[in-house]
Design an enzyme around this catalytic site. Structure first.
Site, mmCIF file in Angstrom:
data_model
loop_
_atom_site.group_PDB
_atom_site.id
_atom_site.type_symbol
_atom_site.label_atom_id
_atom_site.label_comp_id
_atom_site.label_asym_id
_atom_site.label_seq_id
_atom_site.Cartn_x
_atom_site.Cartn_y
_atom_site.Cartn_z
ATOM 1 C CG ASN A 1 -6.371 -0.581 0.969
ATOM 2 O OD1 ASN A 1 -5.681 -0.160 0.044
ATOM 3 N ND2 ASN A 1 -5.858 -0.998 2.108
ATOM 4 C CB CYS A 60 -0.945 0.013 1.196
ATOM 5 S SG CYS A 60 -2.088 -1.369 1.202
ATOM 6 C CG HIS A 110 -3.058 3.832 1.748
ATOM 7 N ND1 HIS A 110 -3.530 3.340 0.554
ATOM 8 C CD2 HIS A 110 -3.111 2.802 2.630
ATOM 9 C CE1 HIS A 110 -3.854 2.069 0.708
ATOM 10 N NE2 HIS A 110 -3.618 1.719 1.959
HETATM 11 N N1 ACO Z 1 -18.502 -7.877 8.838
HETATM 12 C C1 ACO Z 1 -19.017 -8.065 10.047
HETATM 13 N N2 ACO Z 1 -18.303 -8.374 11.139
HETATM 14 C C2 ACO Z 1 -16.964 -8.478 10.978
HETATM 15 C C3 ACO Z 1 -16.349 -8.297 9.747
HETATM 16 C C4 ACO Z 1 -17.161 -7.981 8.636
HETATM 17 N N3 ACO Z 1 -16.661 -7.781 7.416
HETATM 18 N N4 ACO Z 1 -15.028 -8.466 9.884
HETATM 19 C C5 ACO Z 1 -14.818 -8.749 11.188
HETATM 20 N N5 ACO Z 1 -15.997 -8.757 11.838
HETATM 21 C C6 ACO Z 1 -16.237 -9.029 13.244
HETATM 22 C C7 ACO Z 1 -15.113 -9.775 13.910
HETATM 23 O O1 ACO Z 1 -15.234 -11.181 13.667
HETATM 24 C C8 ACO Z 1 -15.319 -9.432 15.353
HETATM 25 O O2 ACO Z 1 -16.358 -10.219 15.869
HETATM 26 P P1 ACO Z 1 -16.284 -10.780 17.385
HETATM 27 O O3 ACO Z 1 -16.266 -9.541 18.239
HETATM 28 O O4 ACO Z 1 -17.524 -11.575 17.492
HETATM 29 O O5 ACO Z 1 -15.009 -11.551 17.445
HETATM 30 C C9 ACO Z 1 -15.824 -7.989 15.282
HETATM 31 O O6 ACO Z 1 -16.302 -7.790 13.945
HETATM 32 C C10 ACO Z 1 -14.749 -6.971 15.593
HETATM 33 O O7 ACO Z 1 -13.596 -7.311 14.830
HETATM 34 P P2 ACO Z 1 -12.296 -6.440 14.894
HETATM 35 O O8 ACO Z 1 -11.294 -6.987 13.936
HETATM 36 O O9 ACO Z 1 -11.861 -6.279 16.310
HETATM 37 O O10 ACO Z 1 -12.900 -5.072 14.348
HETATM 38 P P3 ACO Z 1 -12.231 -3.669 14.264
HETATM 39 O O11 ACO Z 1 -13.065 -2.679 14.934
HETATM 40 O O12 ACO Z 1 -10.770 -3.694 14.606
HETATM 41 O O13 ACO Z 1 -12.340 -3.359 12.696
HETATM 42 C C11 ACO Z 1 -10.953 -3.413 10.738
HETATM 43 C C12 ACO Z 1 -11.708 -4.227 11.766
HETATM 44 C C13 ACO Z 1 -11.936 -2.581 9.942
HETATM 45 C C14 ACO Z 1 -10.220 -4.354 9.791
HETATM 46 C C15 ACO Z 1 -9.964 -2.500 11.462
HETATM 47 O O14 ACO Z 1 -9.194 -3.211 12.398
HETATM 48 C C16 ACO Z 1 -9.049 -1.815 10.512
HETATM 49 O O15 ACO Z 1 -9.449 -0.966 9.772
HETATM 50 N N6 ACO Z 1 -7.762 -2.127 10.546
HETATM 51 C C17 ACO Z 1 -6.823 -1.557 9.622
HETATM 52 C C18 ACO Z 1 -6.639 -2.526 8.555
HETATM 53 C C19 ACO Z 1 -6.538 -1.929 7.191
HETATM 54 O O16 ACO Z 1 -7.039 -0.907 6.864
HETATM 55 N N7 ACO Z 1 -5.815 -2.668 6.398
HETATM 56 C C20 ACO Z 1 -5.646 -2.341 5.064
HETATM 57 C C21 ACO Z 1 -4.300 -2.655 4.624
HETATM 58 S S1 ACO Z 1 -3.123 -1.835 5.575
HETATM 59 C C22 ACO Z 1 -3.249 -0.349 5.151
HETATM 60 O O17 ACO Z 1 -3.561 -0.091 4.052
HETATM 61 C C23 ACO Z 1 -2.969 0.652 6.181
#
Ligand code: ACO
Length: 323
Positions: A280, A113, A250
């Site tokens: 993304n 990224c 980004h």
């Molecule tokens: N739909 C519904 N529920 C979901 C989904 C989905 N697509 N994905 C995960 N969940 C659930 C999980 O299973 C979890 O359930 P549980 O509580 O029963 O275990 C719950 O949602 C919370 O999951 P978390 O992973 O803790 O959720 P979080 O609030 O951290 O959000 C996310 C997840 C959006 C991925 C966040 O962590 C994030 O944005 N991280 C950055 C990652 C990113 O942007 N990566 C891209 C590449 S790196 C970059 O470009 C910077």
């Protein structure tokens, strides 16, 4: 001194749009969950026959049109991608052939990224060295091809697309009033490799693998690293966040984006947000957002702009440009 100025910009998003609602039929997710956690509303997915090179060629051709140039006017192509057409040769050489660029050189660069930030910084170094005068810098991805469409924690986050800019050498005084790239910083931290990676590759599994990510960990590091890069490019040339006219980050997650600029008191009006439109797109996201801002007339000659990115590796960096 020699400065690298941006003289053209182009972008391409595939026609096929997949909304959050569409994804509800594929994995256990909801439009509301995706919007609230990421800001994403839809993503563009390449048609079956479209490869990364096809997207890149369209973005590059549009950048040439924008600059009023031909492929033969370009000295080098640097194409940032984590989803090349083939393991080798580089996808960049296909773009070279397609745009009719004679001579020069073309290669791919892999920083996921942060790829576009790495690529534009590398191009700037080539230009500043006097080796080349014009470089086509492209970020292009078909991330849909490396997603596990049964994994809701990753498949809802990414999309396909391509963006390009053309950099050209220009004379500057060496001050921050010069037009062009004023400062850049690049970083990587290989100890975080396992937090965001594919579970395969040519040398390990003889497959390309699928994206695997520990989202929470990535989020935490992204905000800290992006803020550090942001501060460093400004401090390095004695400018402050108040001097910034536009931030082109980004486009991974609106919450990461909001948290980063909030640290510096940058108002929302000065931040380009396109993640809702294309999710993304990895290396393509910064040039796509930049092109969008240009089309909306949000960038004027003389404006001070920051590009920034963070991705797998981890890699991260920023580039400060006087337009
Ligand atoms: N739909 C519904 N529920 C979901 C989904 C989905 N697509 N994905 C995960 N969940 C659930 C999980 O299973 C979890 O359930 P549980 O509580 O029963 O275990 C719950 O949602 C919370 O999951 P978390 O992973 O803790 O959720 P979080 O609030 O951290 O959000 C996310 C997840 C959006 C991925 C966040 O962590 C994030 O944005 N991280 C950055 C990652 C990113 O942007 N990566 C891209 C590449 S790196 C970059 O470009 C910077």
């Amino acid at each position: 001194m020699i400065r690298s100025t941006v003289i053209g910009s182009g972008a391409y998003l595939p026609d096929r749009v997949v909304t959050n609602k569409d994804l509800e039929a594929i994995v256990d997710t909801s439009d509301q969950w995706i919007r609230e956690r990421t800001g994403i509303e839809r993503r563009h997915i390449a048609a079956d026959h479209q490869k990364t090179s096809d997207l890149a060629i369209l973005a590059a051709s549009r950048a040439l049109d924008d600059a009023g140039l031909m492929g033969s006017d370009i000295d080098a192509i640097i194409l940032a991608t984590a989803t090349p057409d083939e393991t080798f040769p580089a996808t960049a050489v296909k773009v070279q052939a397609a745009i009719g660029m004679q001579g020069g050189f073309a290669f791919d660069l892999q920083a996921v990224c942060t790829g576009f930030i790495y690529a534009i910084t590398t191009a700037d170094m080539y230009i500043k060295s006097g080796m080349v005068k014009r470089v086509m810098v492209i970020g292009a991805e078909t991330f849909s091809r490396i997603l596990d469409w049964e994994d809701r924690t990753t498949c809802v986050l990414f999309g396909d697309g391509a963006g390009a800019v053309i950099l050209e050498a220009a004379e500057g005084d060496g001050t921050t009033d010069d037009r062009g790239i004023l400062n850049s910083c690049l970083y990587s931290d290989g100890t975080k490799h396992h937090l965001l990676q594919t579970d395969g590759g040519a040398s390990s599994t003889q497959t390309v693998g699928h994206v695997r990510m520990l989202g929470r960990e990535v989020f935490r590091h992204a905000v800290v690293n992006l803020a550090d890069a942001f501060a460093e490019v400004l401090n390095g040339v004695n400018l402050s966040p108040d001097d910034i006219d536009l931030v082109v980050p980004h486009q991974a997650n609106k919450r990461i984006l909001d948290a980063t600029v909030k640290k510096f008191g940058i108002p929302k009006e000065k931040v380009v947000v396109t993640v809702q439109e294309h999710a993304n797109t990895s290396a393509a996201s910064v040039p796509l957002a930049l092109n969008h801002a240009l089309k909306e007339g949000r960038i004027a000659k003389g404006d001070l702009i920051i590009l920034e990115g963070m991705g797998g590796g981890f890699t991260w960096g920023a580039s400060l440009i006087r337009w």
